[in-house]
Design a protein around this motif. Structure first.
Motif, PDB file in Angstrom:
ATOM      1  N   ARG A  42       0.837  -1.221   0.000  1.00  0.00           N
ATOM      2  CA  ARG A  42       0.000   0.000   0.000  1.00  0.00           C
ATOM      3  C   ARG A  42       0.864   1.260   0.000  1.00  0.00           C
ATOM      4  N   LYS A  45      -1.482   5.741  -3.447  1.00  0.00           N
ATOM      5  CA  LYS A  45      -2.871   5.673  -3.939  1.00  0.00           C
ATOM      6  C   LYS A  45      -2.871   6.154  -5.383  1.00  0.00           C
ATOM      7  N   GLU A  48      -1.606   9.701  -6.669  1.00  0.00           N
ATOM      8  CA  GLU A  48      -0.922  10.389  -5.564  1.00  0.00           C
ATOM      9  C   GLU A  48       0.216  11.270  -6.091  1.00  0.00           C
ATOM     10  N   THR A 152       4.382  12.896  -1.470  1.00  0.00           N
ATOM     11  CA  THR A 152       4.977  11.701  -0.870  1.00  0.00           C
ATOM     12  C   THR A 152       6.377  11.545  -1.450  1.00  0.00           C
ATOM     13  N   ARG A 180      11.816   0.620  11.890  1.00  0.00           N
ATOM     14  CA  ARG A 180      11.494   1.676  10.925  1.00  0.00           C
ATOM     15  C   ARG A 180      11.899   1.326   9.495  1.00  0.00           C
ATOM     16  N   ARG A 184       6.991   1.635   3.395  1.00  0.00           N
ATOM     17  CA  ARG A 184       6.279   2.915   3.495  1.00  0.00           C
ATOM     18  C   ARG A 184       6.322   3.408   4.929  1.00  0.00           C
ATOM     19  N   LEU A 185       6.687   4.655   5.107  1.00  0.00           N
ATOM     20  CA  LEU A 185       6.598   5.287   6.420  1.00  0.00           C
ATOM     21  C   LEU A 185       5.533   6.363   6.314  1.00  0.00           C
ATOM     22  N   GLU A 186       4.566   6.296   7.224  1.00  0.00           N
ATOM     23  CA  GLU A 186       3.449   7.233   7.159  1.00  0.00           C
ATOM     24  C   GLU A 186       3.879   8.640   7.559  1.00  0.00           C
ATOM     25  N   ALA A 187       3.075   9.611   7.156  1.00  0.00           N
ATOM     26  CA  ALA A 187       3.341  11.004   7.537  1.00  0.00           C
ATOM     27  C   ALA A 187       3.159  11.139   9.046  1.00  0.00           C
ATOM     28  N   ARG A 188       4.022  11.934   9.668  1.00  0.00           N
ATOM     29  CA  ARG A 188       3.853  12.301  11.074  1.00  0.00           C
ATOM     30  C   ARG A 188       4.040  13.799  11.129  1.00  0.00           C
ATOM     31  N   PRO A 193       5.199  11.539   4.131  1.00  0.00           N
ATOM     32  CA  PRO A 193       5.245  10.085   3.932  1.00  0.00           C
ATOM     33  C   PRO A 193       6.399   9.708   2.998  1.00  0.00           C
ATOM     34  N   VAL A 195       8.151   6.446   0.616  1.00  0.00           N
ATOM     35  CA  VAL A 195       7.945   5.109   0.035  1.00  0.00           C
ATOM     36  C   VAL A 195       9.169   4.654  -0.748  1.00  0.00           C
TER      37      VAL A 195
END
Ligand code: SF4
Ligand code: ZN
Length: 296
Positions: A42, A45, A48, A152, A180, A184-188, A193, A195
């Motif tokens: 994932r 999208k 994106e 992203t 870590r 994919r590391l999500e936005a914080r 983000p 990928v």
């Protein structure tokens, strides 16, 4: 040797898949591997907006071409490290690629942030190895531009890169890094983000893809990469792969299945008092280095 899929002359034999492929089938194969990574992990999208970090090398330029071809809204980011000769030559490759494909390329020059100093001079000034500084500076600038452009960040790390990093992290049992090391590391807060869509493609497949796609990439390596531990780990993994094809992929994919075991508490972060990006102390490492660079 004939292509197993269409019967044309094969250009690459992939022992891990028991496949020989011609140029066209190889390009399709790599694209499908990227689509599989995007789907399975994932990563992105549909439609994106992506910022592709490009170095002028085979992986990042091929990644940019593939993501653009898959219909993502992409722009490139090249970070000029101020490494004499090498940085200019790799920038030329990235620029020529962008121009040929009609894509936009942003350029960040490290020297503009550090009082005219590039990575080699900063390394001397800070008495730290160039690669440890370079990693920090690149991560900061890539994240900054991704946040500013609301995109992203996609990097060209391939399976060989990820397997070598994984081997290093396992040998030292760096639990935090293992937690870590995801595709994919999500936005914080303060982090865009990130990928890595090439994680299912080997270095060899990417080199063959770039050649088959007529991508003009920089062949020379960064002068500071000589003797790097990551290259030694890659070599070891290639020797294992030679004896037992498919090991790299099993090693990496097996890790991803177990990765939840390595999740650790994120450190408490707060905004850097100078730039506002998240950090653990008062001043982030990037701004601290900036201060040092200003001093004569
Ligand atoms: Fe930076 Fe070169 Fe080291 Fe890579 S090898 S981290 S580009 S200094
Ligand atoms: Zn800062």
């Amino acid at each position: 040797m004939k292509c197993k899929l269409c019967g044309q002359r094969a250009v690459l034999r992939l022992r891990a898949y028991n496949l020989s492929l011609c140029q066209d089938c190889l390009r399709d194969f790599v694209k499908r591997r990227v689509q599989k990574a995007i789907r399975d992990f994932r990563l992105l999208k549909k439609g994106e907006k992506v910022l592709v970090a490009v170095s002028g090398g085979k992986d990042s330029l091929s990644l940019w071409e593939i993501l653009d071809g898959l219909g993502y809204d992409t722009i490139g980011l090249y970070i000029h490290l101020g490494i004499e000769g090498y940085s200019d030559r790799s920038l030329e490759k990235a620029k020529a690629f962008a121009q040929k494909k009609g894509l936009s390329l942003l350029v960040e020059d490290v020297r503009e942030h550090f009082s005219g100093l590039g990575i080699p001079q900063l390394s001397k000034k800070d008495m730290r190895p160039p690669c440890s500084l370079c990693g920090m500076v690149k991560r900061y600038l890539m994240n900054k531009v991704a946040c500013e452009t609301d995109r992203t960040l996609a990097t060209g790390h391939n399976l060989d890169d990820e397997a070598a990093t994984l081997l290093g992290n396992v040998l030292d049992w760096k639990e935090g890094y293992l937690g870590r090391q995801a595709p994919r590391l999500e936005a914080r807060d303060g982090f865009a983000p990130r990928v890595k869509p090439l994680v299912l493609c080997t270095e060899r497949e990417m080199a063959a893809y770039a050649i088959a796609s007529d991508i003009d990439y920089i062949l020379e390596e960064c002068p500071f990469s000589e003797g790097a531990t990551s290259l030694f780990y890659k070599d070891v993994l290639n020797q294992i792969e030679e004896r037992s094809p498919g090991t790299k992929l099993r090693f990496y994919q097996g890790f991803l299945k177990l990765q939840d075991r390595f999740r650790i508490e994120e450190p408490q972060l707060r905004p850097c008092s100078s730039c506002g990006y998240q950090t653990t102390g008062d001043l982030c490492n990037f701004c601290r280095l900036k201060e040092k660079a200003k001093k004569k």
